[in-house]
Design a protein around this motif. Structure first.
Motif, PDB file in Angstrom:
ATOM      1  N   VAL A 106      35.910  46.677  51.051  1.00 39.99           N
ATOM      2  CA  VAL A 106      37.248  46.609  51.615  1.00 39.99           C
ATOM      3  C   VAL A 106      37.811  47.977  51.972  1.00 39.99           C
ATOM      4  CG1 VAL A 106      37.784  44.455  50.462  1.00 39.99           C
ATOM      5  CG2 VAL A 106      38.280  46.607  49.307  1.00 39.99           C
ATOM      6  N   SER A 107      37.198  49.037  51.461  1.00 45.68           N
ATOM      7  CA  SER A 107      37.598  50.399  51.805  1.00 45.68           C
ATOM      8  C   SER A 107      36.469  51.335  51.420  1.00 45.68           C
ATOM      9  CB  SER A 107      38.891  50.802  51.078  1.00 45.68           C
ATOM     10  OG  SER A 107      38.646  50.990  49.696  1.00 45.68           O
ATOM     11  N   ASP A 108      36.631  52.623  51.667  1.00 47.47           N
ATOM     12  CA  ASP A 108      35.610  53.596  51.284  1.00 47.47           C
ATOM     13  C   ASP A 108      35.458  53.690  49.773  1.00 47.47           C
ATOM     14  OD1 ASP A 108      35.096  54.217  53.922  1.00 47.47           O
ATOM     15  OD2 ASP A 108      36.462  55.947  53.958  1.00 47.47           O
ATOM     16  N   ALA A 109      36.494  53.300  49.032  1.00 54.37           N
ATOM     17  CA  ALA A 109      36.468  53.459  47.581  1.00 54.37           C
ATOM     18  C   ALA A 109      36.250  52.146  46.828  1.00 54.37           C
ATOM     19  CB  ALA A 109      37.764  54.103  47.095  1.00 54.37           C
ATOM     20  N   VAL A 110      36.588  51.003  47.430  1.00 58.84           N
ATOM     21  CA  VAL A 110      36.584  49.738  46.696  1.00 58.84           C
ATOM     22  C   VAL A 110      35.695  48.708  47.396  1.00 58.84           C
ATOM     23  CG1 VAL A 110      37.979  47.805  45.869  1.00 58.84           C
ATOM     24  CG2 VAL A 110      38.895  50.129  45.768  1.00 58.84           C
ATOM     25  N   SER A 111      34.851  48.054  46.597  1.00 65.27           N
ATOM     26  CA  SER A 111      34.034  46.934  47.076  1.00 65.27           C
ATOM     27  C   SER A 111      33.979  45.889  45.966  1.00 65.27           C
ATOM     28  CB  SER A 111      32.621  47.398  47.444  1.00 65.27           C
ATOM     29  OG  SER A 111      31.952  47.937  46.310  1.00 65.27           O
ATOM     30  N   TYR A 112      33.587  44.686  46.329  1.00 65.34           N
ATOM     31  CA  TYR A 112      33.466  43.648  45.304  1.00 65.34           C
ATOM     32  C   TYR A 112      32.279  42.753  45.590  1.00 65.34           C
ATOM     33  CZ  TYR A 112      35.827  40.558  48.691  1.00 65.34           C
ATOM     34  OH  TYR A 112      36.163  39.845  49.810  1.00 65.34           O
ATOM     35  N   LYS A 113      31.849  42.043  44.543  1.00 65.30           N
ATOM     36  CA  LYS A 113      30.707  41.135  44.663  1.00 65.30           C
ATOM     37  C   LYS A 113      30.927  39.937  43.751  1.00 65.30           C
ATOM     38  CE  LYS A 113      26.635  42.286  42.927  1.00 65.30           C
ATOM     39  NZ  LYS A 113      25.287  42.894  42.791  1.00 65.30           N
ATOM     40  N   VAL A 114      30.607  38.743  44.270  1.00 61.33           N
ATOM     41  CA  VAL A 114      30.689  37.502  43.495  1.00 61.33           C
ATOM     42  C   VAL A 114      29.344  36.788  43.613  1.00 61.33           C
ATOM     43  CG1 VAL A 114      31.839  35.283  43.221  1.00 61.33           C
ATOM     44  CG2 VAL A 114      33.176  37.290  43.893  1.00 61.33           C
ATOM     45  N   THR A 115      28.759  36.426  42.473  1.00 62.33           N
ATOM     46  CA  THR A 115      27.465  35.742  42.456  1.00 62.33           C
ATOM     47  C   THR A 115      27.547  34.500  41.585  1.00 62.33           C
ATOM     48  OG1 THR A 115      26.219  37.796  42.760  1.00 62.33           O
ATOM     49  CG2 THR A 115      25.015  35.917  41.861  1.00 62.33           C
ATOM     50  N   TYR A 116      27.125  33.365  42.147  1.00 57.72           N
ATOM     51  CA  TYR A 116      26.965  32.142  41.372  1.00 57.72           C
ATOM     52  C   TYR A 116      25.481  31.940  41.073  1.00 57.72           C
ATOM     53  CZ  TYR A 116      31.737  30.449  41.509  1.00 57.72           C
ATOM     54  OH  TYR A 116      33.089  30.308  41.304  1.00 57.72           O
ATOM     55  N   ASP A 117      25.211  31.494  39.850  1.00 60.95           N
ATOM     56  CA  ASP A 117      23.846  31.352  39.351  1.00 60.95           C
ATOM     57  C   ASP A 117      23.649  29.916  38.894  1.00 60.95           C
ATOM     58  OD1 ASP A 117      21.457  31.400  37.958  1.00 60.95           O
ATOM     59  OD2 ASP A 117      22.181  32.705  36.358  1.00 60.95           O
ATOM     60  N   MET A 118      22.673  29.231  39.464  1.00 55.51           N
ATOM     61  CA  MET A 118      22.315  27.890  39.026  1.00 55.51           C
ATOM     62  C   MET A 118      21.190  28.002  38.000  1.00 55.51           C
ATOM     63  SD  MET A 118      20.065  25.254  38.922  1.00 55.51           S
ATOM     64  CE  MET A 118      18.804  25.812  40.063  1.00 55.51           C
ATOM     65  N   GLY A 119      21.416  27.427  36.810  1.00 56.37           N
ATOM     66  CA  GLY A 119      20.381  27.444  35.782  1.00 56.37           C
ATOM     67  C   GLY A 119      20.676  26.385  34.740  1.00 56.37           C
ATOM     68  N   SER A 120      19.875  26.361  33.672  1.00 60.11           N
ATOM     69  CA  SER A 120      20.061  25.389  32.603  1.00 60.11           C
ATOM     70  C   SER A 120      21.109  25.894  31.620  1.00 60.11           C
ATOM     71  CB  SER A 120      18.739  25.145  31.869  1.00 60.11           C
ATOM     72  OG  SER A 120      18.262  26.356  31.310  1.00 60.11           O
ATOM     73  N   ASN A 121      21.708  24.971  30.853  1.00 63.06           N
ATOM     74  CA  ASN A 121      22.673  25.359  29.824  1.00 63.06           C
ATOM     75  C   ASN A 121      22.311  24.696  28.508  1.00 63.06           C
ATOM     76  OD1 ASN A 121      23.511  22.706  29.950  1.00 63.06           O
ATOM     77  ND2 ASN A 121      25.373  23.123  31.096  1.00 63.06           N
ATOM     78  N   ASP A 122      23.097  24.991  27.470  1.00 56.69           N
ATOM     79  CA  ASP A 122      22.787  24.493  26.130  1.00 56.69           C
ATOM     80  C   ASP A 122      22.918  22.978  26.023  1.00 56.69           C
ATOM     81  OD1 ASP A 122      22.331  27.076  25.347  1.00 56.69           O
ATOM     82  OD2 ASP A 122      24.354  27.383  24.536  1.00 56.69           O
ATOM     83  N   ALA A 123      23.665  22.351  26.916  1.00 57.15           N
ATOM     84  CA  ALA A 123      23.845  20.899  26.872  1.00 57.15           C
ATOM     85  C   ALA A 123      22.664  20.146  27.466  1.00 57.15           C
ATOM     86  CB  ALA A 123      25.130  20.513  27.598  1.00 57.15           C
ATOM     87  N   LYS A 166      33.943  47.214  42.260  1.00 56.26           N
ATOM     88  CA  LYS A 166      33.440  48.576  42.064  1.00 56.26           C
ATOM     89  C   LYS A 166      34.404  49.555  42.724  1.00 56.26           C
ATOM     90  CE  LYS A 166      29.054  49.531  42.503  1.00 56.26           C
ATOM     91  NZ  LYS A 166      27.720  49.813  43.125  1.00 56.26           N
ATOM     92  N   TRP A 167      34.825  50.529  41.954  1.00 50.12           N
ATOM     93  CA  TRP A 167      35.794  51.522  42.410  1.00 50.12           C
ATOM     94  C   TRP A 167      35.167  52.910  42.312  1.00 50.12           C
ATOM     95  CZ3 TRP A 167      40.421  53.317  38.964  1.00 50.12           C
ATOM     96  CH2 TRP A 167      41.198  54.240  39.671  1.00 50.12           C
ATOM     97  N   LYS A 168      34.957  53.543  43.452  1.00 55.46           N
ATOM     98  CA  LYS A 168      34.377  54.879  43.481  1.00 55.46           C
ATOM     99  C   LYS A 168      35.456  55.915  43.191  1.00 55.46           C
ATOM    100  CE  LYS A 168      30.689  53.838  46.784  1.00 55.46           C
ATOM    101  NZ  LYS A 168      30.064  54.195  48.084  1.00 55.46           N
ATOM    102  N   THR A 169      35.246  56.709  42.149  1.00 59.60           N
ATOM    103  CA  THR A 169      36.198  57.744  41.766  1.00 59.60           C
ATOM    104  C   THR A 169      35.459  59.073  41.629  1.00 59.60           C
ATOM    105  OG1 THR A 169      35.950  57.603  39.350  1.00 59.60           O
ATOM    106  CG2 THR A 169      37.383  55.972  40.422  1.00 59.60           C
ATOM    107  N   GLY A 170      36.226  60.118  41.373  1.00 59.51           N
ATOM    108  CA  GLY A 170      35.627  61.422  41.164  1.00 59.51           C
ATOM    109  C   GLY A 170      34.851  61.530  39.871  1.00 59.51           C
ATOM    110  N   TYR A 171      35.044  60.567  38.966  1.00 57.16           N
ATOM    111  CA  TYR A 171      34.338  60.565  37.684  1.00 57.16           C
ATOM    112  C   TYR A 171      33.090  59.680  37.706  1.00 57.16           C
ATOM    113  CZ  TYR A 171      38.766  62.561  36.137  1.00 57.16           C
ATOM    114  OH  TYR A 171      39.879  63.343  36.009  1.00 57.16           O
ATOM    115  N   GLY A 172      32.892  58.947  38.804  1.00 57.61           N
ATOM    116  CA  GLY A 172      31.777  58.023  38.918  1.00 57.61           C
ATOM    117  C   GLY A 172      32.251  56.681  39.424  1.00 57.61           C
TER     118      GLY A 172
END
Length: 305
Positions: A43-60, A74-80
């Motif tokens: 969305v800008s030089d400093a900020v991006s985002y990601k959304v992932t859905y995962d299909m798998g088995s569960n405890d039920a 993810k936010w890019k800053t001078g500290y990392g």
């Protein structure tokens, strides 16, 4: 608006296989192992985002349940780079890149319960020349479970050299470490003390002239029980489409006890049928110290889009 939309991408991965169990009671089945759907946007030089859905088995017991695996900014800053939200763990990502065949099998830390693949929290990653580092503070239960206590898991990862050997030649060496406190409860459900679950991994990898291989040594200490994993894996590229691969896991659930270890072997062929389709027939054998070996032939498929 046009500039923002141009930065987004939607991708997917599907892991599917056919497994033939060898032996007197052998069976065969088609299995949908995993399906990932990811939407990412800058969305800008400093900020991006990601959304992932995962299909798998569960405890039920459901074999096809959708989980929110990643929902991260993810936010890019001078500290990392600051990562906020549900995100991939940093404990074995470098090793996974060296192995390069997640659709065939998980990494040992993931497969044997030393670390979850993703969790909810905050993190910071930064490079210092050839050294890449990452630190995370997360709930500790993983992306499939809600937080159940007041303690948080601290995970650290540092690697020297090329961290993505599945994409570039080079070498790497590094260490992963995590610490998570938990309470010791007596028969009356009274808290008597606080202990730590400690996990450490040492690893190295190398890629050049069609060969890619890695080695790792992982330890886990919990409830005064120490376990360890020794794992080696390699892939040799015969041509642009065909490679051979092998992996050996030596697992010991309790180093102080006898007859509780196991060996797991994977060997096979990796065929890139097309840019979006990979087929990998493999032979697998798991040999527990106190039981007969389990053998199978698994034909793995990976679809990308």
């Amino acid at each position: 608006s046009t500039a923002i939309l141009a930065e987004n991408s939607t991708t997917g991965n599907v892991f599917f296989n056919h497994t033939t169990e060898l032996g007197d009671e052998g069976s065969n089945s088609f299995n949908m192992k995993r399906a990932y759907l990811t939407y990412a946007n800058k969305v800008s030089d400093a900020v991006s985002y990601k959304v992932t859905y995962d299909m798998g088995s569960n405890d039920a017991g459901s074999a096809h349940t959708a989980f929110l695996k990643v929902a991260m900014v993810k936010w890019k800053t001078g500290y990392g780079n600051v990562m906020i939200g549900m995100q991939g763990m940093n404990m074995f990502k470098t090793m996974e890149n060296t192995w390069g065949h997640r659709f065939i099998d998980k990494m040992p830390m993931d497969a044997y319960g030393y670390s979850t693949a993703a969790d909810l929290g905050v993190g910071l990653s930064r490079s210092f020349g050839p050294v890449s580092t990452s630190a995370l503070v997360t709930n500790g239960g993983g992306y499939k479970k809600a937080e159940s206590d007041k303690y948080k898991k601290i995970s650290l990862h540092a690697v020297y050299g090329e961290s993505k050997l599945n994409k570039k030649d080079g070498f790497n060496a590094g260490v992963s470490f995590s610490l998570e406190p938990y309470e010791i409860v007596d028969a009356n459900r009274e808290v008597t003390s606080t202990e730590n679950t400690n996990v450490m991994g040492l690893f190295a990898g190398y890629a050049s002239k069609g060969f890619r291989g890695g080695f790792e040594f992982d330890t886990k200490t919990q409830d005064n029980v120490s376990g360890q994993i020794i794992c080696a894996y390699g892939t040799y590229k015969l041509n642009d489409k065909l490679s051979i691969l092998a992996r050996l896991d030596q697992v010991d659930a309790n180093t102080s006890a006898d007859d509780d270890g196991a060996q797991a072997v994977i060997a096979g062929i990796h065929y890139a049928a097309d840019k979006s389709l990979t087929i990998a027939p493999t032979f697998r054998m798991t040999s527990p110290e106190n039981r007969d070996a389990e053998k199978s032939i698994v034909v793995n498929f990976q679809f990308n889009f």
